[in-house]
Scaffold this motif. Structure first.
Motif, PDB file in Angstrom:
ATOM      1  N   ARG A  23       3.913  42.170-151.775  1.00  0.00           N
ATOM      2  CA  ARG A  23       4.665  41.206-152.564  1.00  0.00           C
ATOM      3  C   ARG A  23       4.856  39.931-151.754  1.00  0.00           C
ATOM      4  NH1 ARG A  23       9.763  40.504-150.741  1.00  0.00           N
ATOM      5  NH2 ARG A  23      10.722  42.191-149.536  1.00  0.00           N
ATOM      6  N   PRO A  24       5.129  38.813-152.454  1.00  0.00           N
ATOM      7  CA  PRO A  24       5.428  37.574-151.736  1.00  0.00           C
ATOM      8  C   PRO A  24       6.768  37.661-150.997  1.00  0.00           C
ATOM      9  CG  PRO A  24       4.764  37.119-154.003  1.00  0.00           C
ATOM     10  CD  PRO A  24       4.988  38.603-153.893  1.00  0.00           C
ATOM     11  N   ALA A  25       6.829  37.032-149.849  1.00  0.00           N
ATOM     12  CA  ALA A  25       8.061  36.992-149.066  1.00  0.00           C
ATOM     13  C   ALA A  25       9.075  36.069-149.725  1.00  0.00           C
ATOM     14  CB  ALA A  25       7.761  36.505-147.649  1.00  0.00           C
ATOM     15  N   THR A  26      10.346  36.391-149.528  1.00  0.00           N
ATOM     16  CA  THR A  26      11.451  35.552-149.984  1.00  0.00           C
ATOM     17  C   THR A  26      12.300  35.181-148.772  1.00  0.00           C
ATOM     18  OG1 THR A  26      12.962  37.395-150.344  1.00  0.00           O
ATOM     19  CG2 THR A  26      11.508  36.782-152.194  1.00  0.00           C
ATOM     20  N   ALA A  27      13.253  34.307-148.972  1.00  0.00           N
ATOM     21  CA  ALA A  27      14.131  33.880-147.879  1.00  0.00           C
ATOM     22  C   ALA A  27      14.850  35.063-147.238  1.00  0.00           C
ATOM     23  CB  ALA A  27      15.139  32.850-148.389  1.00  0.00           C
ATOM     24  N   GLU A  28      15.184  36.067-148.020  1.00  0.00           N
ATOM     25  CA  GLU A  28      15.878  37.236-147.483  1.00  0.00           C
ATOM     26  C   GLU A  28      15.011  38.025-146.501  1.00  0.00           C
ATOM     27  OE1 GLU A  28      15.729  36.672-150.969  1.00  0.00           O
ATOM     28  OE2 GLU A  28      17.615  35.575-150.777  1.00  0.00           O
ATOM     29  N   ASP A  29      13.706  37.862-146.580  1.00  0.00           N
ATOM     30  CA  ASP A  29      12.781  38.593-145.709  1.00  0.00           C
ATOM     31  C   ASP A  29      12.587  37.939-144.348  1.00  0.00           C
ATOM     32  OD1 ASP A  29      12.008  40.579-147.683  1.00  0.00           O
ATOM     33  OD2 ASP A  29      10.882  38.964-148.677  1.00  0.00           O
ATOM     34  N   ILE A  30      13.070  36.722-144.163  1.00  0.00           N
ATOM     35  CA  ILE A  30      12.744  35.952-142.955  1.00  0.00           C
ATOM     36  C   ILE A  30      13.110  36.666-141.663  1.00  0.00           C
ATOM     37  CG2 ILE A  30      13.252  33.823-141.681  1.00  0.00           C
ATOM     38  CD1 ILE A  30      13.118  32.357-144.390  1.00  0.00           C
ATOM     39  N   PRO A  31      14.299  37.249-141.495  1.00  0.00           N
ATOM     40  CA  PRO A  31      14.587  37.907-140.207  1.00  0.00           C
ATOM     41  C   PRO A  31      13.591  39.025-139.874  1.00  0.00           C
ATOM     42  CG  PRO A  31      16.627  37.535-141.414  1.00  0.00           C
ATOM     43  CD  PRO A  31      15.492  37.211-142.362  1.00  0.00           C
TER      44      PRO A  31
ATOM     45  N   THR B  27      11.944  30.871-137.386  1.00  0.00           N
ATOM     46  CA  THR B  27      12.515  31.134-138.705  1.00  0.00           C
ATOM     47  C   THR B  27      12.485  29.876-139.563  1.00  0.00           C
ATOM     48  OG1 THR B  27      14.748  30.789-137.837  1.00  0.00           O
ATOM     49  CG2 THR B  27      13.948  33.066-137.940  1.00  0.00           C
ATOM     50  N   ASP B  28      12.613  28.710-138.949  1.00  0.00           N
ATOM     51  CA  ASP B  28      12.518  27.456-139.711  1.00  0.00           C
ATOM     52  C   ASP B  28      11.118  27.265-140.296  1.00  0.00           C
ATOM     53  OD1 ASP B  28      15.171  26.827-139.221  1.00  0.00           O
ATOM     54  OD2 ASP B  28      14.722  25.417-137.597  1.00  0.00           O
ATOM     55  N   GLU B  29      10.093  27.554-139.498  1.00  0.00           N
ATOM     56  CA  GLU B  29       8.722  27.435-140.006  1.00  0.00           C
ATOM     57  C   GLU B  29       8.492  28.407-141.161  1.00  0.00           C
ATOM     58  OE1 GLU B  29       4.015  27.583-138.662  1.00  0.00           O
ATOM     59  OE2 GLU B  29       5.504  28.467-137.321  1.00  0.00           O
ATOM     60  N   LEU B  30       8.959  29.640-140.995  1.00  0.00           N
ATOM     61  CA  LEU B  30       8.783  30.632-142.060  1.00  0.00           C
ATOM     62  C   LEU B  30       9.519  30.208-143.327  1.00  0.00           C
ATOM     63  CD1 LEU B  30       9.101  33.896-139.951  1.00  0.00           C
ATOM     64  CD2 LEU B  30       7.004  32.882-140.890  1.00  0.00           C
ATOM     65  N   SER B  31      10.695  29.664-143.192  1.00  0.00           N
ATOM     66  CA  SER B  31      11.449  29.180-144.345  1.00  0.00           C
ATOM     67  C   SER B  31      10.685  28.075-145.064  1.00  0.00           C
ATOM     68  CB  SER B  31      12.823  28.680-143.897  1.00  0.00           C
ATOM     69  OG  SER B  31      13.552  28.195-144.995  1.00  0.00           O
ATOM     70  N   GLY B  32      10.102  27.164-144.294  1.00  0.00           N
ATOM     71  CA  GLY B  32       9.320  26.083-144.888  1.00  0.00           C
ATOM     72  C   GLY B  32       8.099  26.591-145.639  1.00  0.00           C
ATOM     73  N   ILE B  33       7.438  27.595-145.102  1.00  0.00           N
ATOM     74  CA  ILE B  33       6.272  28.183-145.774  1.00  0.00           C
ATOM     75  C   ILE B  33       6.695  28.837-147.084  1.00  0.00           C
ATOM     76  CG2 ILE B  33       4.520  29.999-145.625  1.00  0.00           C
ATOM     77  CD1 ILE B  33       4.492  29.441-142.543  1.00  0.00           C
ATOM     78  N   ILE B  34       7.760  29.618-147.033  1.00  0.00           N
ATOM     79  CA  ILE B  34       8.202  30.371-148.206  1.00  0.00           C
ATOM     80  C   ILE B  34       8.636  29.455-149.348  1.00  0.00           C
ATOM     81  CG2 ILE B  34      10.070  31.905-148.998  1.00  0.00           C
ATOM     82  CD1 ILE B  34       9.700  33.406-146.301  1.00  0.00           C
ATOM     83  N   THR B  35       9.191  28.298-149.027  1.00  0.00           N
ATOM     84  CA  THR B  35       9.661  27.380-150.078  1.00  0.00           C
ATOM     85  C   THR B  35       8.593  26.392-150.536  1.00  0.00           C
ATOM     86  OG1 THR B  35      10.592  25.868-148.427  1.00  0.00           O
ATOM     87  CG2 THR B  35      12.069  27.553-149.352  1.00  0.00           C
ATOM     88  N   ASP B  36       7.439  26.397-149.916  1.00  0.00           N
ATOM     89  CA  ASP B  36       6.343  25.476-150.259  1.00  0.00           C
ATOM     90  C   ASP B  36       5.485  26.091-151.372  1.00  0.00           C
ATOM     91  OD1 ASP B  36       4.012  23.933-150.386  1.00  0.00           O
ATOM     92  OD2 ASP B  36       3.813  23.777-148.211  1.00  0.00           O
TER      93      ASP B  36
END
Length: 174
Positions: A6-14, A47-56
């Motif tokens: 499944r696609p990752a969400t913000a909750e998955d970042i940690p 975690t900032d990079e991952l957040s940016g990817i997930i919201t793009d």
């Protein structure tokens, strides 16, 4: 083993960040064969990079879970030339050599076709990683003859080794 993708969400970042670091850097990475721990220190991502990817909307990170445990991931990013970029292919080091990498690669290719409508996948691999390059070649990727510089100016990589690292560019028609 029941596997879900499944696609990752913000909750998955940690959990995602921990998986990627464990797969690429440090002593834990050395339990697998695809690590960069002998070449690079520091972080693989943030975690900032991952957040940016997930919201793009032009990117997605697919997660592979078994029994609710995150065991792998892969990033797919739309490029402007009718291709997608594959990156961060990570399998938990204790689960490598069991076919999960191939499963994630195939899922990434299918996602690139369906989500982004592209006909080619591209990736970069550190040029000294001959075993990893050979693994991708066995799955239909080819060296393009192009290279890309390693981002040595990025501080999060820690102390870079004395040799100059560069990426080779590989691609495959989908």
């Amino acid at each position: 083993m029941t596997l879900s993708l499944r696609p990752a969400t913000a909750e998955d970042i940690p959990a995602l960040h921990a998986l990627i670091e464990r797969g690429y850097r440090g002593e834990s990475a050395k339990r697998g064969w695809t690590h960069e721990a002998d070449l690079l220190g520091g972080q693989r991502t943030s975690t900032d990079e991952l957040s940016g990817i997930i919201t793009d909307p032009d990117q997605v990170i697919l997660l592979a879970q078994s029994g609710g445990v995150l065991i792998g991931c892969v990033r797919v990013m739309r490029q402007g030339d009718g291709s997608a970029y594959l990156g961060m292919l990570t399998v938990d080091p204790v689960r490598q050599a069991g076919g999960m990498g191939r499963t994630l690669l195939e899922a990434a290719e299918a996602e690139a076709r369906s989500r982004f409508g592209v006909g080619r996948m591209e990736m970069t691999v550190i040029s000294t990683r001959s075993e990893l390059i050979a693994w991708y070649e066995r799955r239909g990727y080819r060296l393009t003859g192009r290279t890309a510089p390693f981002p040595a100016d990025v501080q999060d990589f820690g102390d870079l080794p004395p040799q100059t690292l560069e990426f080779v560019v590989m691609d495959r028609a989908l």
